[in-house]
Design a protein around this motif. Structure first.
Motif, PDB file in Angstrom:
ATOM      1  N   ALA A  53       0.824  -1.217   0.000  1.00 16.26           N
ATOM      2  CA  ALA A  53       0.000   0.000   0.000  1.00 16.26           C
ATOM      3  C   ALA A  53       0.854   1.261   0.000  1.00 16.26           C
ATOM      4  O   ALA A  53       0.613   2.189   0.767  1.00 16.26           O
ATOM      5  N   TYR A  54       1.852   1.304  -0.876  1.00 21.28           N
ATOM      6  CA  TYR A  54       2.680   2.502  -0.963  1.00 21.28           C
ATOM      7  C   TYR A  54       1.883   3.706  -1.447  1.00 21.28           C
ATOM      8  O   TYR A  54       2.304   4.851  -1.231  1.00 21.28           O
ATOM      9  N   ASP A  55       0.748   3.485  -2.104  1.00 15.56           N
ATOM     10  CA  ASP A  55      -0.079   4.606  -2.536  1.00 15.56           C
ATOM     11  C   ASP A  55      -0.507   5.466  -1.356  1.00 15.56           C
ATOM     12  O   ASP A  55      -0.564   6.700  -1.453  1.00 15.56           O
ATOM     13  N   ASP A  61      -4.718   8.354   2.493  1.00 15.52           N
ATOM     14  CA  ASP A  61      -6.129   8.121   2.208  1.00 15.52           C
ATOM     15  C   ASP A  61      -6.369   6.631   2.006  1.00 15.52           C
ATOM     16  O   ASP A  61      -5.500   5.803   2.236  1.00 15.52           O
ATOM     17  N   ARG A  62      -7.538   6.316   1.534  1.00 17.89           N
ATOM     18  CA  ARG A  62      -7.999   4.944   1.375  1.00 17.89           C
ATOM     19  C   ARG A  62      -7.059   4.156   0.455  1.00 17.89           C
ATOM     20  O   ARG A  62      -6.750   4.597  -0.657  1.00 17.89           O
ATOM     21  N   LEU A  98      -7.301  16.672   3.733  1.00 20.09           N
ATOM     22  CA  LEU A  98      -7.100  15.809   2.580  1.00 20.09           C
ATOM     23  C   LEU A  98      -5.858  16.253   1.824  1.00 20.09           C
ATOM     24  O   LEU A  98      -5.719  17.426   1.488  1.00 20.09           O
ATOM     25  N   TRP A  99      -4.967  15.319   1.572  1.00 17.78           N
ATOM     26  CA  TRP A  99      -3.707  15.660   0.904  1.00 17.78           C
ATOM     27  C   TRP A  99      -3.876  15.811  -0.610  1.00 17.78           C
ATOM     28  O   TRP A  99      -3.122  16.536  -1.244  1.00 17.78           O
ATOM     29  N   ILE A 100      -4.821  15.107  -1.188  1.00 24.18           N
ATOM     30  CA  ILE A 100      -5.040  15.159  -2.636  1.00 24.18           C
ATOM     31  C   ILE A 100      -6.342  15.913  -2.900  1.00 24.18           C
ATOM     32  O   ILE A 100      -7.416  15.446  -2.511  1.00 24.18           O
TER      33      ILE A 100
END
Length: 426
Positions: A53-55, A61-62, A98-100
């Protein structure tokens, strides 16, 4: 809002400063490696323990997205389904950080969407570092990138140099920042609470599923949803993995006096994971279990002595191996591995388990060499220190999560670095 109590401590969060720290690390990494962008493919959000889960390191986030991060811009997050966008919107309505932003979100992460994003960012003739092509222990020895997605990208971008960089990025992110260490500490506290609840629930006449449920309920009550734990019970359970009733239609065992609850408990907060090795004796423990626990505990202490900045992972494995090889039983599985991410794993002999009656019916195991023994320990790195040992059929698995501090190791879970005891009668 909850005030801080022993059951509900204040939960650490990740700030915009933590986002900037990570993104600056990524940009510096791309600059040094001569990369124009990163393409990061994340695993499905329900992957369980040790997810790829490097994303989430980029998005906070999710999990289950694909991230494209151009060196000269901000990352773009490609969602797998519309429900991800609904959750993103609801979090924004609540005022969560939220980062994005929505402008950097895309509605799909299939090959067409990834290709369109690369075109949009002007990466038709670029050098792109890819996370998802390298082997990723323990579940993905050949990588996680879907074949059809990857084949489509290679066909559409013949002038792009795609370079596997998963291991290099993993080494970059393994020394955690201050806010991440706080999250690991919180996760470790939840893990201890899970184990204490399991000890309180274990007793003769109790279905093992109630012990399992007590541990998971303690985690849920404290605000996290860990992966299903590894869990076996019996007078001498010699296995690791999900309980059989979780994948076969059968009744859970009912605990008896003299049983052992052998579990690997997983906890996490914000993608920062901790692990807790649990051996609970129900009533009086068998003498061989106590002998095995003594060897495992000696290996635990030897590892702590070697876990200092500047030493290598192989140094720590060597300290453990010296203790285990001097005893006359056998090692069941790896005694230490890296966390956040799990890129280093101690080797162990392949022939120990052949001593178990019935093992001769199964194919022989290959040797288990140490992975990434040259990893140099740095402050902020985290490890699951889990020495184990067997006499006869009596397996003692001990330990928990350790953080490398500036001067040496910091034990987060000394509670589980010992045999735990549940009474034979309530």
């Amino acid at each position: 809002m909850l005030s801080e109590t022993p059951s509900h401590p204040v939960v650490p969060t990740f700030s915009v400063a933590e986002r900037d720290r990570r993104w600056d690390l990524a940009r510096g990494f791309m600059e040094r490696a001569g990369l124009d962008a990163l393409l990061v493919h994340g695993e499905h959000e329900d992957a369980g323990a040790a997810p790829f889960a490097y994303d989430t390191w980029f998005t906070n986030d999710r999990p289950g997205t694909t991230v494209v991060f151009p060196r000269a811009g901000d990352p773009v997050s490609l969602f797998p389904m519309e429900m991800f966008a609904k959750g993103h919107l609801e979090s924004a309505r609540r005022g969560e950080i939220l980062w994005i932003p929505p402008r950097d979100v895309r509605a799909s992460r299939d090959s067409r969407a990834v290709a369109d994003t690369l075109h949009e960012l002007g990466l038709r003739t670029a050098t792109v570092g890819v996370v998802g092509l390298d082997g990723a222990p323990p579940w993905h020895p050949e990588g996680i990138m879907p074949y059809r997605l990857w084949a489509a990208l290679l066909e559409e971008f013949p002038d792009v140099e795609f370079r596997p960089v998963g291991m290099d990025l993993a080494r970059l992110v393994m020394p955690l920042g201050t806010e991440e260490v706080a999250a690991v500490r919180h996760s470790a506290g939840i893990g201890d609470a899970m184990v204490r609840a399991m000890v309180d629930a274990a007793a003769p006449g109790v279905p093992e599923s109630e012990v399992y449920a007590a541990g998971m309920a303690a985690a849920h009550a404290r605000g996290t949803t860990p992966a299903a734990m590894h869990f076996w019970t019996g007078p001498d359970p010699l296995a690791r993995g999900l309980p059989p009733w979780s994948y076969r239609p059968q009744a859970p065992r009912v605990l008896q006096d003299g049983d052992v609850v052998s579990a690997e408990v997983f906890s996490n907060l914000g993608g920062r994971h901790t692990q807790h090795q649990v051996t609970i004796a129900v009533g009086e423990p068998h003498v061989d279990l106590l002998r095995a626990a003594g060897v495992a505990r000696a290996a635990y202490e030897a590892a702590l002595g070697a876990m200092r900045p500047g030493r290598t992972f192989a140094d720590v494995v060597g300290a453990i191996r010296e203790v285990l090889e001097a005893a006359d039983g056998w090692e069941f599985g790896p005694s230490i591995h890296a966390l956040n991410p799990p890129i280093a794993l101690s080797g162990f002999p392949a022939d120990g388990g052949r001593q178990v009656s019935g093992a001769e019916a199964y194919p022989p195991e290959p040797q288990h060499p140490t992975m990434n023994g040259g990893l140099v320990l740095e402050p902020g790195m985290t490890f699951a220190l889990e020495p184990n040992y067997v006499y006869g059929r009596h397996l003692a698995y001990l330990g928990g999560t350790v953080v490398i501090g500036d001067d040496g190791p910091v034990e987060l879970n000394p509670y589980t670095a010992q045999i735990l005891h549940a009474p034979a009668r309530r």
